[in-house]
Write an enzyme that holds these catalytic residues in place. Structure first.
Site, PDB file in Angstrom:
ATOM      1  N   GLY A  45     -23.047  35.586 -31.380  1.00  0.00           N
ATOM      2  CA  GLY A  45     -21.713  35.559 -31.957  1.00  0.00           C
ATOM      3  C   GLY A  45     -21.464  34.420 -32.925  1.00  0.00           C
ATOM      4  O   GLY A  45     -22.306  33.534 -33.138  1.00  0.00           O
ATOM      5  N   GLU A  46     -20.274  34.431 -33.516  1.00  0.00           N
ATOM      6  CA  GLU A  46     -19.884  33.420 -34.494  1.00  0.00           C
ATOM      7  C   GLU A  46     -19.888  32.017 -33.873  1.00  0.00           C
ATOM      8  O   GLU A  46     -19.310  31.795 -32.800  1.00  0.00           O
ATOM      9  CB  GLU A  46     -18.485  33.715 -35.028  1.00  0.00           C
ATOM     10  N   GLY A  47     -20.545  31.095 -34.566  1.00  0.00           N
ATOM     11  CA  GLY A  47     -20.541  29.702 -34.119  1.00  0.00           C
ATOM     12  C   GLY A  47     -21.087  29.495 -32.724  1.00  0.00           C
ATOM     13  O   GLY A  47     -20.770  28.491 -32.074  1.00  0.00           O
ATOM     14  N   LYS A 137     -19.520  30.575 -44.128  1.00  0.00           N
ATOM     15  CA  LYS A 137     -18.308  31.403 -44.163  1.00  0.00           C
ATOM     16  C   LYS A 137     -17.470  31.077 -45.399  1.00  0.00           C
ATOM     17  O   LYS A 137     -17.118  29.919 -45.641  1.00  0.00           O
ATOM     18  CB  LYS A 137     -17.499  31.166 -42.889  1.00  0.00           C
ATOM     19  N   PRO A 196     -16.002  35.178 -32.563  1.00  0.00           N
ATOM     20  CA  PRO A 196     -15.984  34.215 -31.455  1.00  0.00           C
ATOM     21  C   PRO A 196     -15.796  34.877 -30.101  1.00  0.00           C
ATOM     22  O   PRO A 196     -16.270  34.364 -29.091  1.00  0.00           O
ATOM     23  CB  PRO A 196     -14.797  33.303 -31.797  1.00  0.00           C
TER      24      PRO A 196
END
Length: 318
Positions: A45-47, A137, A196
């Site tokens: 996932g994101e980050g 991003k 996230p």
């Protein structure tokens, strides 16, 4: 081995929040697990490494010159990834050993921008262990702008993987029509969207992008619970005071090129989700609509993309 079939692993797990070494180990463990299950592409996932800035939404994050906010940020920044210093070398080596491709969401502290500012970055590592794109991003969303800097177009790239052409975007930049179009125009037919962790983010846009692009769309989200904050997190009691038991509930899912669910959004479940995709489905759905091919008018509408890596200085040594 069928070149038209690709087995995907969606890793829906929490980070060991703002702990780089522990989360790196967690990522390696899950890559090994995914490889054992036959995955050829594994997505986080994101980050994910080392975690999303969850504290922003439950503290007074916009308070000016606030000592608490500065200390939390400093801790978070200290655990960010510096690719140039080899922080992803072990992940790259594992990708090579397992012949597995990886999309990994990281918080990057790049030396080419001075080494102090943070970027929400999506890294693609190919099955040979080589980093092929580092996408920062384009526009952090709302409170994310308090800690993340805006990226550039350098990472708007796609990559061959068996019969597929894969590309990816971070979270709400998936809502940016021109960012999507840039990837479509490069031949993308398997779109990776990282988040996230929230079903509300993935339940509509995943199918929408699939219908628009006539591509497979993979949304991968993390999880986040109170118990996922390490005990040494600065100002932990303050962060947890208004933190719900679960703030990131997942929502990982897959839509096919016809916009129908292959895997509906999965909430509150930790683990690895495995699916095998067939490239022929892309060709079937492009028969009546192809957004950058037979159903486009480049003589009327064109997109220009600047992929130059942006920097504050340009050095010229004699």
């Amino acid at each position: 081995m069928n070149p038209n079939q690709l087995t995907i692993a969606l890793v829906q797990i929490p980070s060991v929040w703002a702990n780089k070494s522990a989360t790196l180990q967690l990522a390696k463990d899950r890559i090994n697990e995914a490889a054992e299950k036959g995955a050829e592409l594994v997505i986080f996932g994101e980050g994910f490494l080392p975690g999303y800035p969850w504290w922003l939404s439950v503290t007074h994050a916009s308070a000016w010159d606030d000592k608490v906010q500065k200390e939390i940020f400093a801790h978070y920044a200290s655990q960010a990834i510096q690719i140039e210093k080899g922080d992803l070398k072990e992940i790259q080596q594992l990708a090579k050993e397992k012949s597995i491709a990886i999309y990994l969401g990281i918080i990057e502290r790049p030396t080419d921008r001075g080494g102090h500012s943070l970027y929400c970055t999506l890294v693609y590592i190919d099955p040979k262990g080589e980093i092929q794109s580092v996408h920062r991003k384009l526009q952090p969303t709302y409170d994310e702008r308090l800690v993340w800097s805006p990226g550039d177009g350098n990472g708007l790239r796609v990559h061959p993987l068996k019969a597929f052409t894969v590309g990816g975007l971070n979270c709400w930049e998936n809502w940016m029509p021109l960012a999507r179009t840039a990837l479509y125009g490069l031949g993308e037919n398997l779109h990776v969207a990282v988040w996230p962790g929230s079903v509300r983010n993935t339940e509509l846009i995943t199918r929408m992008i699939a219908q628009e692009s006539r591509s497979f769309v993979i949304s991968v989200s993390s999880l986040m619970r109170k118990t996922d904050f390490p005990s040494d997190t600065p100002h932990l009691e303050y962060i947890l005071e208004n933190f719900p038991e679960i703030i990131g509930d997942g929502g990982s899912c897959i839509a096919g090129p016809d916009g129908k669910w292959i895997l509906e959004p999965i909430a509150d479940k930790e683990g690895i989700l495995i699916e095998t995709l067939n490239f022929n489905r892309v060709l079937e759905e492009r028969q009546n609509f192809d957004p950058v091919g037979h159903y486009s008018r480049p003589d009327v509408l064109q997109l220009q993309v600047n992929r130059e890596r942006q920097n504050s200085i340009k050095l010229k040594d004699s």
